[in-house]
Enzyme design. Structure first.
Site, PDB file in Angstrom:
ATOM      1  N   LYS A  11       0.824  -1.210   0.000  1.00 15.13           N
ATOM      2  CA  LYS A  11       0.000   0.000   0.000  1.00 15.13           C
ATOM      3  C   LYS A  11       0.864   1.269   0.000  1.00 15.13           C
ATOM      4  O   LYS A  11       2.075   1.203   0.232  1.00 15.13           O
ATOM      5  CB  LYS A  11      -0.934  -0.035   1.210  1.00 15.13           C
ATOM      6  N   PHE A  59     -16.658   3.162   6.189  1.00  9.79           N
ATOM      7  CA  PHE A  59     -15.242   3.475   5.983  1.00  9.79           C
ATOM      8  C   PHE A  59     -14.825   3.433   4.517  1.00  9.79           C
ATOM      9  O   PHE A  59     -13.651   3.646   4.195  1.00  9.79           O
ATOM     10  CB  PHE A  59     -14.360   2.522   6.802  1.00  9.79           C
ATOM     11  N   ARG A  87      -1.655 -14.694   4.022  1.00 11.85           N
ATOM     12  CA  ARG A  87      -2.477 -14.081   5.076  1.00 11.85           C
ATOM     13  C   ARG A  87      -1.793 -14.236   6.445  1.00 11.85           C
ATOM     14  O   ARG A  87      -1.779 -13.306   7.246  1.00 11.85           O
ATOM     15  CB  ARG A  87      -3.875 -14.708   5.112  1.00 11.85           C
ATOM     16  N   THR A  93      -5.036  -7.643  10.614  1.00  7.53           N
ATOM     17  CA  THR A  93      -5.315  -6.347   9.985  1.00  7.53           C
ATOM     18  C   THR A  93      -4.915  -5.197  10.897  1.00  7.53           C
ATOM     19  O   THR A  93      -4.323  -4.218  10.456  1.00  7.53           O
ATOM     20  CB  THR A  93      -6.816  -6.245   9.634  1.00  7.53           C
ATOM     21  N   ARG A 104       2.878  -7.009   9.068  1.00  8.15           N
ATOM     22  CA  ARG A 104       2.179  -5.922   9.767  1.00  8.15           C
ATOM     23  C   ARG A 104       2.684  -5.747  11.195  1.00  8.15           C
ATOM     24  O   ARG A 104       2.781  -4.629  11.692  1.00  8.15           O
ATOM     25  CB  ARG A 104       0.677  -6.164   9.753  1.00  8.15           C
ATOM     26  N   ASN A 114      -1.868  -0.243   7.130  1.00  7.92           N
ATOM     27  CA  ASN A 114      -1.317  -1.541   7.538  1.00  7.92           C
ATOM     28  C   ASN A 114      -0.408  -2.178   6.491  1.00  7.92           C
ATOM     29  O   ASN A 114      -0.180  -3.369   6.494  1.00  7.92           O
ATOM     30  CB  ASN A 114      -2.420  -2.490   8.012  1.00  7.92           C
ATOM     31  N   HIS A 117      -1.746  -5.611   1.441  1.00  8.67           N
ATOM     32  CA  HIS A 117      -3.036  -6.264   1.198  1.00  8.67           C
ATOM     33  C   HIS A 117      -2.743  -7.624   0.587  1.00  8.67           C
ATOM     34  O   HIS A 117      -1.816  -7.771  -0.206  1.00  8.67           O
ATOM     35  CB  HIS A 117      -3.872  -5.432   0.218  1.00  8.67           C
TER      36      HIS A 117
END
Length: 139
Positions: A11, A59, A87, A93, A104, A114, A117
């Site tokens: 991100k 959101f 994952r 998250t 993370r 975070n 993705h």
């Protein structure tokens, strides 16, 4: 375990903070093969397609604003059990709940920033790969 493909994205804050190399190294050290990779800046339309399942959530606009705030690194990873494995490697998250040693847990500062993705299912992986990559780019 079957070889799978999944979609992942570093991100904007991960790119801004210079974490691309460290994150890619972790993915490769885990044994995942990078099949395709590109840096791009998402348009609001691309972001809306990516986050379509969140359209009615409060959101949603924050997600769109965040993901379009700077360049991202989109990629396709391949490996045995890569969807669930990625994952786990990403961590929770919420970075405060992410274990040390996860991406993370080690790099993310807050839930909205975070860092990474990853598709959460085979169907999501297929849909997201098709949003960002043409069949020719996947070799």
């Amino acid at each position: 375990m079957a070889v799978e493909r999944t979609f992942s994205m570093i991100k904007p804050e991960g790119v801004r903070r210079g974490l691309v190399g460290a994150i890619l190294a972790r993915l490769e050290q885990k044994g995942y093969r990078i099949v395709a990779l590109k840096m791009l800046r998402l348009t609001p339309e691309m972001a809306a397609a990516h986050y379509a399942e969140h359209r009615d959530k409060p959101f949603y606009q924050d997600l769109i604003n965040h993901i379009t705030s700077g360049p991202v690194v989109a990629m396709v990873l391949e490996g045995p059990g890569v969807i669930a494995g990625l994952r786990r490697l990403m961590g929770a998250t919420n970075p405060q709940e992410a274990a040390p040693g996860t991406i993370r847990g080690d790099f993310a500062l807050e839930t909205s920033d975070n860092v990474i993705h990853g598709a959460d299912s085979p169907a999501s992986a297929e849909r997201e790969i098709a949003l960002y990559f043409t069949p020719a780019e996947l070799g």
